[in-house]
Structure formats: structure tokens, C-alpha cells
Design a protein around this motif. Structure first.
Motif, PDB file in Angstrom:
ATOM      1  N   PHE A 170       0.820  -1.209   0.000  1.00 59.78           N
ATOM      2  CA  PHE A 170       0.000   0.000   0.000  1.00 59.78           C
ATOM      3  C   PHE A 170       0.852   1.256   0.000  1.00 59.78           C
ATOM      4  CE2 PHE A 170      -1.554   3.266   3.025  1.00 59.78           C
ATOM      5  CZ  PHE A 170      -2.421   3.918   2.160  1.00 59.78           C
ATOM      6  N   ARG A 171       1.838   1.298   0.889  1.00 63.99           N
ATOM      7  CA  ARG A 171       2.654   2.503   0.994  1.00 63.99           C
ATOM      8  C   ARG A 171       3.548   2.713  -0.216  1.00 63.99           C
ATOM      9  NH1 ARG A 171       3.376   4.920   5.975  1.00 63.99           N
ATOM     10  NH2 ARG A 171       4.538   6.423   4.716  1.00 63.99           N
ATOM     11  N   ALA A 172       3.960   1.631  -0.875  1.00 61.64           N
ATOM     12  CA  ALA A 172       4.753   1.782  -2.094  1.00 61.64           C
ATOM     13  C   ALA A 172       3.921   2.423  -3.199  1.00 61.64           C
ATOM     14  CB  ALA A 172       5.292   0.431  -2.554  1.00 61.64           C
ATOM     15  N   GLY A 173       2.630   2.112  -3.252  1.00 61.94           N
ATOM     16  CA  GLY A 173       1.723   2.772  -4.185  1.00 61.94           C
ATOM     17  C   GLY A 173       1.990   2.476  -5.642  1.00 61.94           C
ATOM     18  N   SER A 174       2.597   1.330  -5.944  1.00 60.20           N
ATOM     19  CA  SER A 174       2.996   1.015  -7.312  1.00 60.20           C
ATOM     20  C   SER A 174       2.542  -0.386  -7.693  1.00 60.20           C
ATOM     21  CB  SER A 174       4.519   1.121  -7.453  1.00 60.20           C
ATOM     22  OG  SER A 174       4.950   0.550  -8.679  1.00 60.20           O
ATOM     23  N   PRO A 175       1.646  -0.531  -8.680  1.00 61.06           N
ATOM     24  CA  PRO A 175       1.264  -1.873  -9.135  1.00 61.06           C
ATOM     25  C   PRO A 175       2.456  -2.679  -9.648  1.00 61.06           C
ATOM     26  CG  PRO A 175      -0.246  -0.215  -9.997  1.00 61.06           C
ATOM     27  CD  PRO A 175       0.902   0.524  -9.392  1.00 61.06           C
ATOM     28  N   SER A 176       3.486  -1.993 -10.130  1.00 59.82           N
ATOM     29  CA  SER A 176       4.669  -2.683 -10.654  1.00 59.82           C
ATOM     30  C   SER A 176       5.593  -3.176  -9.549  1.00 59.82           C
ATOM     31  CB  SER A 176       5.452  -1.749 -11.583  1.00 59.82           C
ATOM     32  OG  SER A 176       4.637  -1.287 -12.637  1.00 59.82           O
ATOM     33  N   ALA A 177       5.402  -2.700  -8.328  1.00 62.07           N
ATOM     34  CA  ALA A 177       6.296  -3.061  -7.221  1.00 62.07           C
ATOM     35  C   ALA A 177       5.636  -4.011  -6.224  1.00 62.07           C
ATOM     36  CB  ALA A 177       6.767  -1.798  -6.503  1.00 62.07           C
ATOM     37  N   LEU A 178       4.481  -4.569  -6.567  1.00 61.66           N
ATOM     38  CA  LEU A 178       3.782  -5.458  -5.641  1.00 61.66           C
ATOM     39  C   LEU A 178       4.622  -6.681  -5.302  1.00 61.66           C
ATOM     40  CD1 LEU A 178       0.187  -5.391  -7.172  1.00 61.66           C
ATOM     41  CD2 LEU A 178       0.895  -4.394  -4.981  1.00 61.66           C
ATOM     42  N   ARG A 179       4.630  -7.045  -4.026  1.00 64.95           N
ATOM     43  CA  ARG A 179       5.360  -8.222  -3.563  1.00 64.95           C
ATOM     44  C   ARG A 179       4.411  -9.191  -2.873  1.00 64.95           C
ATOM     45  NH1 ARG A 179      11.326  -6.934  -1.513  1.00 64.95           N
ATOM     46  NH2 ARG A 179      11.831  -5.111  -2.747  1.00 64.95           N
ATOM     47  N   VAL A 180       4.780 -10.474  -2.921  1.00 62.90           N
ATOM     48  CA  VAL A 180       4.078 -11.500  -2.151  1.00 62.90           C
ATOM     49  C   VAL A 180       5.107 -12.267  -1.331  1.00 62.90           C
ATOM     50  CG1 VAL A 180       2.143 -11.759  -3.744  1.00 62.90           C
ATOM     51  CG2 VAL A 180       4.203 -13.123  -4.084  1.00 62.90           C
ATOM     52  N   LEU A 181       4.638 -12.909  -0.292  1.00 65.38           N
ATOM     53  CA  LEU A 181       5.520 -13.633   0.618  1.00 65.38           C
ATOM     54  C   LEU A 181       6.064 -14.889  -0.042  1.00 65.38           C
ATOM     55  CD1 LEU A 181       6.694 -14.005   3.483  1.00 65.38           C
ATOM     56  CD2 LEU A 181       4.562 -15.186   4.084  1.00 65.38           C
TER      57      LEU A 181
ATOM     58  N   GLY B 111      -1.461   7.205   1.080  1.00 69.36           N
ATOM     59  CA  GLY B 111      -0.122   6.669   1.327  1.00 69.36           C
ATOM     60  C   GLY B 111       0.914   7.303   0.431  1.00 69.36           C
ATOM     61  N   SER B 112       2.156   6.933   0.666  1.00 71.81           N
ATOM     62  CA  SER B 112       3.256   7.412  -0.146  1.00 71.81           C
ATOM     63  C   SER B 112       3.366   6.604  -1.421  1.00 71.81           C
ATOM     64  CB  SER B 112       4.565   7.317   0.637  1.00 71.81           C
ATOM     65  OG  SER B 112       5.664   7.547  -0.198  1.00 71.81           O
ATOM     66  N   ALA B 113       3.513   7.255  -2.551  1.00 72.87           N
ATOM     67  CA  ALA B 113       3.617   6.560  -3.826  1.00 72.87           C
ATOM     68  C   ALA B 113       5.059   6.273  -4.203  1.00 72.87           C
ATOM     69  CB  ALA B 113       2.960   7.376  -4.925  1.00 72.87           C
ATOM     70  N   VAL B 114       6.002   6.663  -3.368  1.00 76.70           N
ATOM     71  CA  VAL B 114       7.408   6.383  -3.630  1.00 76.70           C
ATOM     72  C   VAL B 114       7.789   5.089  -2.947  1.00 76.70           C
ATOM     73  CG1 VAL B 114       9.753   7.232  -3.361  1.00 76.70           C
ATOM     74  CG2 VAL B 114       7.897   8.841  -3.790  1.00 76.70           C
ATOM     75  N   ALA B 115       8.372   4.149  -3.686  1.00 75.12           N
ATOM     76  CA  ALA B 115       8.748   2.864  -3.090  1.00 75.12           C
ATOM     77  C   ALA B 115       9.942   3.065  -2.162  1.00 75.12           C
ATOM     78  CB  ALA B 115       9.093   1.853  -4.176  1.00 75.12           C
ATOM     79  N   PRO B 116       9.729   3.144  -0.861  1.00 76.03           N
ATOM     80  CA  PRO B 116      10.814   3.456   0.063  1.00 76.03           C
ATOM     81  C   PRO B 116      11.536   2.198   0.525  1.00 76.03           C
ATOM     82  CG  PRO B 116       8.723   3.461   1.216  1.00 76.03           C
ATOM     83  CD  PRO B 116       8.441   3.037  -0.204  1.00 76.03           C
ATOM     84  N   THR B 117      12.707   2.397   1.100  1.00 73.90           N
ATOM     85  CA  THR B 117      13.429   1.268   1.664  1.00 73.90           C
ATOM     86  C   THR B 117      12.976   1.005   3.080  1.00 73.90           C
ATOM     87  OG1 THR B 117      15.197   2.771   2.360  1.00 73.90           O
ATOM     88  CG2 THR B 117      15.457   1.677   0.255  1.00 73.90           C
ATOM     89  N   GLU B 118      12.344   1.984   3.691  1.00 72.32           N
ATOM     90  CA  GLU B 118      11.852   1.774   5.042  1.00 72.32           C
ATOM     91  C   GLU B 118      10.500   2.454   5.192  1.00 72.32           C
ATOM     92  OE1 GLU B 118      14.554   2.618   8.126  1.00 72.32           O
ATOM     93  OE2 GLU B 118      13.065   2.490   9.720  1.00 72.32           O
ATOM     94  N   LEU B 119       9.571   1.747   5.803  1.00 70.35           N
ATOM     95  CA  LEU B 119       8.241   2.288   6.039  1.00 70.35           C
ATOM     96  C   LEU B 119       7.984   2.174   7.529  1.00 70.35           C
ATOM     97  CD1 LEU B 119       6.463   0.492   3.092  1.00 70.35           C
ATOM     98  CD2 LEU B 119       7.159   2.856   3.162  1.00 70.35           C
ATOM     99  N   ASN B 120       7.499   3.231   8.096  1.00 69.71           N
ATOM    100  CA  ASN B 120       7.346   3.259   9.543  1.00 69.71           C
ATOM    101  C   ASN B 120       5.953   3.719   9.896  1.00 69.71           C
ATOM    102  OD1 ASN B 120       7.570   3.699  12.329  1.00 69.71           O
ATOM    103  ND2 ASN B 120       9.763   4.115  12.102  1.00 69.71           N
ATOM    104  N   ASN B 121       5.241   2.917  10.692  1.00 62.99           N
ATOM    105  CA  ASN B 121       3.887   3.286  11.110  1.00 62.99           C
ATOM    106  C   ASN B 121       3.779   3.450  12.613  1.00 62.99           C
ATOM    107  OD1 ASN B 121       1.089   3.750  10.559  1.00 62.99           O
ATOM    108  ND2 ASN B 121       0.651   1.747  11.430  1.00 62.99           N
ATOM    109  N   PHE B 122       4.889   3.521  13.303  1.00 63.26           N
ATOM    110  CA  PHE B 122       4.809   3.728  14.745  1.00 63.26           C
ATOM    111  C   PHE B 122       4.551   5.194  15.040  1.00 63.26           C
ATOM    112  CE2 PHE B 122       5.595  -0.291  16.476  1.00 63.26           C
ATOM    113  CZ  PHE B 122       6.443  -0.963  15.630  1.00 63.26           C
TER     114      PHE B 122
END
Length: 291
Positions: free
Chosen positions: A73-84, A280-291
């Protein structure tokens, strides 16, 4: 071009869902104090600690899925979607309020992974479950992010396709009854999965997790700022209870800009309904923080 991977079946990404997630009281007992276990650690069937180890692995999988919903969600990019792909290791602690903190490391795959493509990378996360309440607090860091220029290029191609796409009035559901997604409808599915990631993260608890099973209806229209304004209804599969929950989701997306999501879900077993809104942020970040 090699064929793209079809979406996983209703069991969702990350492998089979352990039935142990149904054992909420046992999980709390197993994790009182400190519980640590590598995800791949195994014990013989006659070991008295086997059940505890399985419960711990189930919690680690739960935390990894929640972290990825938040990341997507925070990456905001359909091209950057990840799965486990796999949980490598993790550690869980439970405080006197029965709030659970999970620190873990896991690998991921690209959601639309092509044949022969290597795994996308590794993530480390801290997930804080607030005593069975939804919307866990998450801090996640991932490596091997998709190259920025490539991601922007792919997102813009999808955006262009979506702007030219007419709403498929004859489509009853995506995927169809045979589990097939027509290639022309794939951008709709990917964008819906992106928006649904926010809903699934918001609804996740220590014992409940969700997967987008189907799009049951689609509407789309243009907005003044030329973003893709997308309104659709999805069926979310909740694995512990086996409920299918319909959620109407409205998202506004433009490549490189924050993703905006509103939703309204109808809970089937209670008269209560859930809704929410987020940007959310549309930039694919290296760190996302929700605290």
C-alpha cells in the motif's frame, strides 16, 4: 515474452495457511514471555514442543503477510507489488497486556513474477499486534527494490492502458469461474490488489488474515486531475473463519503520487460494518514506519 504468473488460488501467497491460527488462546499461552524460533526449524511428531513451534511459525507468517500488505500500500505502485516467499527467522514477545511484538526476516517474490525470474529480495520487519485489535503497527525494510526508472516506466504504461480502457460492463467477476484472468483485465486486477492491500492491512489482527479472492464488480471514471479514479467491489477471504467479506473500495491513483483509498466492508456474521480512508506514499521506500 514469458507468460506471467496467474494470481494464487484462494489460499493466497505464502504457502498453505496453518490451521493453528484458529487456536488463539493457545497461541497467547505459547508466546507468553519470549518465544523465538527459526521459521524452518522442525521437531519430531512426538516432541511435546511441536504444537508450540507450529503456533510460533503461524504467527511469523501472519506478521509477514501484514507487513507486506502495508508495504504494498505505501509503495503505491502496481509494478512493485510483492508477495511472501518464505519466512526465514523471527522472534515474538508478549507483554502483560497481551500485546504481541514480532521481529522477523522473510523473502519475497514479485507479484507478477515471470518464468525464470529470481526472487525479488529480503525484508526485515517489526509488527506490533495490539491485543487482537486490527491495523497492526508496522516497520518494514526491504532490499532489492525494483529499479526506480523501470518501475516508473511500467507504472506509466499501466496508467496509460487504464485511461484508455473502457469499463467492461459484461465482466461478472475477475478472475472468472475457472480462475482465469483475461490479459486485457490484468491491469484492473493489479490496481485492485494494490488498493485492497490497505484494506487487508487495516483488518488484519493477530489471528485473522485476508486475501483478495475476486473482483465482483468494476466501475471507473476520470477525475479532474486526470488520475485513475477506480471504484470496485472485492470479495476478501478471511482464512480463520472462512468468511467471504464483500468490500467496496474507491481508489485514486496516478504514477508517482500518493495512493488514496476509501473502503466500506460488510461483515457477514455481525451487523457491524467497517470503513476507512487513507492516503499513502507513492514512492517505493526502503523503510516504512507506522509507529
Amino acid at each position: 515474452m514469458p507468460p506471467r504468473r496467474q494470481p494464487p488460488p484462494a489460499s493466497g501467497p505464502g504457502g498453505p495457511r496453518p490451521a493453528v491460527l484458529l487456536l488463539a488462546p493457545l497461541l497467547l499461552l505459547a508466546l507468553q514471555g519470549v518465544a523465538a524460533a527459526p521459521a524452518g526449524a522442525g521437531r519430531t511428531e512426538d516432541s511435546p514442543g511441536l504444537q508450540d513451534a507450529e503456533l510460533q511459525r503461524g504467527l511469523l507468517q501472519q506478521a509477514a503477510r501484514a507487513a507486506l500488505h502495508f508495504f504494498n500500500f505505501r509503495a503505491g505502485s502496481p509494478s512493485a507489488l510483492r508477495v511472501l516467499a518464505a519466512v526465514l527467522e523471527g522472534r515474538a514477545t508478549v507483554n502483560p497486556k497481551k500485546e504481541c511484538q514480532v521481529d522477523l526476516v522473510f523473502t519475497t517474490d514479485h507479484y507478477n513474477q515471470e518464468a525464470g525470474e529470481e526472487r525479488l529480495g529480503k525484508c526485515s520487519a517489526r509488527v506490533f499486534f495490539r491485543n487482537q485489535k486490527p491495523r497492526p503497527a508496522i516497520n518494514v525494510t526491504c532490499t532489492r527494490l525494483i529499479e526506480k526508472n523501470k518501475r516508473q516506466q511500467e507504472d506509466y504504461l499501466l496508467y496509460t492502458h487504464m485511461k484508455q480502457l473502457k469499463t467492461p460492463s459484461d465482466v461478472v467477476s475477475i478472475p472468472d469461474s475457472h480462475g482465469h484472468i483475461d490479459p486485457s483485465l490484468r491491469p484492473i486486477w493489479d490496481l485492485a490488489f494494490l488498493g485492497s492491500s490497505y484494506v487487508m492491512w487495516e483488518k488484519t489482527t493477530q489471528f485473522l488474515h485476508y486475501y483478495m479472492a475476486q473482483i465482483s464488480s468494476v466501475n471507473r471514471w476520470k477525475t479532474n486531475d486526470d488520475a485513475v479514479d477506480f471504484d470496485y467491489t472485492v470479495l476478501l477471504h478471511e482464512f480463520s473463519t472462512q468468511e467471504i467479506i464483500p468490500c467496496r473500495i474507491h481508489l485514486v491513483w496516478y504514477p508517482g503520487k500518493p495512493l488514496k483509498v476509501k473502503y466500506h466492508c460488510q461483515e457477514l456474521q455481525t451487523p457491524e460494518e467497517a470503513s476507512g480512508t487513507e492516503e499513502g506514499s507513492a514512492v517505493a521506500p526502503t523503510e516504512l514506519n507506522n509507529f
